[in-house]
Every structure is written in C-alpha cells, then in structure tokens.
Scaffold this active site. Structure first.
Site, PDB file in Angstrom:
ATOM      1  N   GLY A   1       0.781  -1.239   0.000  1.00 29.07           N
ATOM      2  CA  GLY A   1       0.000   0.000   0.000  1.00 29.07           C
ATOM      3  C   GLY A   1       0.808   1.280   0.000  1.00 29.07           C
TER       4      GLY A   1
ATOM      5  N   GLU B   1       6.614   6.358  -8.938  1.00 32.22           N
ATOM      6  CA  GLU B   1       5.179   6.038  -8.833  1.00 32.22           C
ATOM      7  C   GLU B   1       4.501   6.956  -7.820  1.00 32.22           C
ATOM      8  OE1 GLU B   1       4.086   1.878  -8.429  1.00 32.22           O
ATOM      9  OE2 GLU B   1       6.013   1.255  -9.219  1.00 32.22           O
TER      10      GLU B   1
ATOM     11  N   HIS C   1       1.034   1.134 -12.972  1.00 28.63           N
ATOM     12  CA  HIS C   1       1.794  -0.040 -13.394  1.00 28.63           C
ATOM     13  C   HIS C   1       3.276   0.320 -13.447  1.00 28.63           C
ATOM     14  CE1 HIS C   1       2.469  -3.881 -15.327  1.00 28.63           C
ATOM     15  NE2 HIS C   1       3.256  -3.259 -16.181  1.00 28.63           N
TER      16      HIS C   1
ATOM     17  N   ASP D   1      -3.556  -4.101 -18.096  1.00 31.01           N
ATOM     18  CA  ASP D   1      -2.596  -3.017 -18.303  1.00 31.01           C
ATOM     19  C   ASP D   1      -2.810  -2.257 -19.618  1.00 31.01           C
ATOM     20  OD1 ASP D   1      -1.443  -3.631 -15.827  1.00 31.01           O
ATOM     21  OD2 ASP D   1      -0.157  -5.139 -16.730  1.00 31.01           O
TER      22      ASP D   1
ATOM     23  N   ASN E   1      -5.255   2.959 -12.631  1.00 35.13           N
ATOM     24  CA  ASN E   1      -4.313   1.941 -12.155  1.00 35.13           C
ATOM     25  C   ASN E   1      -2.902   2.471 -12.324  1.00 35.13           C
ATOM     26  OD1 ASN E   1      -3.428  -0.711 -11.308  1.00 35.13           O
ATOM     27  ND2 ASN E   1      -2.833  -1.076 -13.438  1.00 35.13           N
TER      28      ASN E   1
ATOM     29  N   ARG F   1     -15.914 -14.895  -9.442  1.00 33.98           N
ATOM     30  CA  ARG F   1     -15.369 -13.558  -9.639  1.00 33.98           C
ATOM     31  C   ARG F   1     -16.492 -12.515  -9.683  1.00 33.98           C
ATOM     32  NH1 ARG F   1     -10.611 -12.220 -11.876  1.00 33.98           N
ATOM     33  NH2 ARG F   1     -10.353 -14.202 -12.895  1.00 33.98           N
TER      34      ARG F   1
ATOM     35  N   LEU G   1     -10.318  -7.808 -12.593  1.00 38.93           N
ATOM     36  CA  LEU G   1     -11.736  -7.485 -12.445  1.00 38.93           C
ATOM     37  C   LEU G   1     -12.484  -7.863 -13.719  1.00 38.93           C
ATOM     38  CD1 LEU G   1     -10.977  -4.123 -10.730  1.00 38.93           C
ATOM     39  CD2 LEU G   1     -12.277  -5.977  -9.667  1.00 38.93           C
TER      40      LEU G   1
HETATM   41  C1  GRF Z   1       3.469  -1.039  -7.446  1.00 40.66           C
HETATM   42  O1  GRF Z   1       4.725  -1.210  -8.035  1.00 40.66           O
HETATM   43  C2  GRF Z   1       2.401  -0.820  -8.495  1.00 40.66           C
HETATM   44  O2  GRF Z   1       2.878  -0.156  -9.620  1.00 40.66           O
HETATM   45  C3  GRF Z   1       2.011  -2.233  -8.870  1.00 40.66           C
HETATM   46  O3  GRF Z   1       2.086  -2.961  -7.666  1.00 40.66           O
HETATM   47  C4  GRF Z   1       2.986  -2.318  -6.771  1.00 40.66           C
HETATM   48  C5  GRF Z   1       2.195  -2.027  -5.524  1.00 40.66           C
HETATM   49  O4  GRF Z   1       2.968  -1.451  -4.521  1.00 40.66           O
HETATM   50  N1  GRF Z   1       0.735  -2.261  -9.509  1.00 40.66           N
HETATM   51  P1  GRF Z   1       2.277  -0.756  -3.291  1.00 40.66           P
HETATM   52  O5  GRF Z   1       1.324  -1.783  -2.688  1.00 40.66           O
HETATM   53  O6  GRF Z   1       1.565   0.456  -3.787  1.00 40.66           O
HETATM   54  O7  GRF Z   1       3.396  -0.438  -2.341  1.00 40.66           O
END
Ligand code: GRF
Length: 226
Positions: A20, A182, A117, A153, A115, A73, A101
C-alpha cells in the site's frame, strides 16, 4: 470529472492487496486542503494487507472484501461495486490491487478507475516488469498511470515517468527507483482527473494541461564533451 465545479471534493476509493505504498502517497497528497480529491474508502481483498494499518491510522474507512469468501469472480466484483457505491465513490484507484476485475465491473467504472503499473506501458505489461526490463536491457524504465480497461494493463494513459536503468541494477534497486517515481505521478494523475483536466476521446487521453514542449530524456546522459 466531477465535483470540482460544485466545490466538493471527488470521493476516491482505493483498492489494495498488499504493502500500500501508492495508497499512502495518495492519502498523504489528499491531506493538502487544496487537493481536489478525498480518500473516502480503502478496500483490501486480503485481510492481512500491510496497507490496512496505515489507512486506519489515518482515519480512512477500511473494508476487507476477501475474494476467497466468494464462489465466483462475479460475486466478488458485485460486492466491491456495492461497497463503492454505498460509500458514494466517484473514482476508484487501484494501488497494487492483485485481482483481475470482470468486464461488467470494468465497464461500470469506465474512465472512473485508475491503475498504476511499474513500467512504461505498453512495454512490459503483466508481472515481473523489472526483471524483464533488465533482461531486455532497456536503458529507460518507468511507470504509468492509466484508466483501466478489461484487457490487463491497457487503457488511456494519464501520466508516465521515465527512470534510468543503471549498470549494476537488480530488479530490487530498479524497482525501488521506479516506486519513488510512482509515488510522484499517481497523486498528480489523480489530481488531474479530479480537477476535470483530462477526458477520454476515442480511447485517447485529451489533456489540456499537457502542451509544453520539453527536452528529450536521454539515458545514458549525453555529455557535451563526448
Ligand atoms: C506497485 O509497483 C504498483 O505499480 C504495482 O504494484 C505495486 C504495488 O505497490 N501495480 P504498493 O502496494 O503500492 O506499495
């Protein structure tokens, strides 16, 4: 999108499965009174996800919706949708959410679900992005925030950050460098969407604020004496 016009903040629900840290970055950004979104709900599909603690400490309502408690699901997705709508969520942010999902859910939240990635999409979709970046020997890695589509993605790109790959990188060192990026771009991307600065036209993102010409990014850097 939504509420910036009537002066109300966009209500965001964050989906997590683990650490998280991106959720944390969004929660921290939303503490700024000028930020256009508020984090109104965190949902984890894993009861022991590490991120749950941070959300609770920050007084964000947390719901555990364990995918293992559902036969299909579809039922899991429906429960997720119900929890989000009950909390009057406007926008969903996937942040390390490790469940695919279904089509129905994705369509219900079309252009309202983001999202992040850890690669420069469309390169390296899926898992183990840093390992594959190193194997492929790319010189620039990075991360992408995009609207969610049913195909993994895929979806209109809202923001990307480029990060250099260094000679001695391992998947861990590269991953840590990308993760820092990120944490910068996810709050920025959410801010743009919440402020209504972007819209999707024919699967392309129209971003009125993105019009400044910028110099290219080079990796390795070019020095003037070379
Ligand atoms: C991140 O690298 C994100 O890009 C990917 O999963 C990872 C999650 O990390 N989808 P966190 O749980 O936000 O620390």
């Amino acid at each position: 999108m939504t509420n910036s016009l009537n002066g109300q903040k966009t209500r965001v629900g964050i989906l997590i499965s683990g650490r998280g840290s991106n959720m944390q970055a969004l929660i921290e950004a939303a503490k700024n009174p000028d930020y256009p979104a508020e984090i109104a709900l965190v949902i984890s599909n894993r009861p022991k996800a590490k991120g749950i603690e941070f959300a609770k400490e920050n007084n964000i309502p947390v719901k555990i919706i364990n995918h293992k408690s559902f036969d299909s699901r579809d039922e899991f997705d429906q429960k997720l949708h119900q929890a989000l709508t009950e909390a009057k969520i406007d926008l969903v942010c996937n942040a390390g959410f490790k469940r695919l999902l279904g089509k129905d859910f994705v369509e219900k939240w079309r252009n309202k679900q983001l999202n992040i990635h850890p690669s420069l999409l469309p390169a390296f979709k899926g898992l183990n992005t840093h390992e594959r970046a190193l194997e492929t020997d790319v010189k620039i890695a990075g991360c992408t925030v995009h609207f969610v589509r049913f195909e993994m993605d895929e979806g209109p790109i809202i923001a990307q950050a480029a990060v250099p790959v260094l000679q001695d990188d391992t998947a861990e060192t590269l991953g840590a460098r990308v993760l820092k990026a990120e944490h910068l771009i996810y709050p920025e991307a959410l801010k743009k969407v919440a402020n209504g600065l972007v819209k999707v036209v024919g699967e392309r993102l129209v971003d009125k604020s993105h019009c400044q010409e910028q110099p290219a990014l080079y990796a390795p850097a070019i020095k003037s004496d070379q």
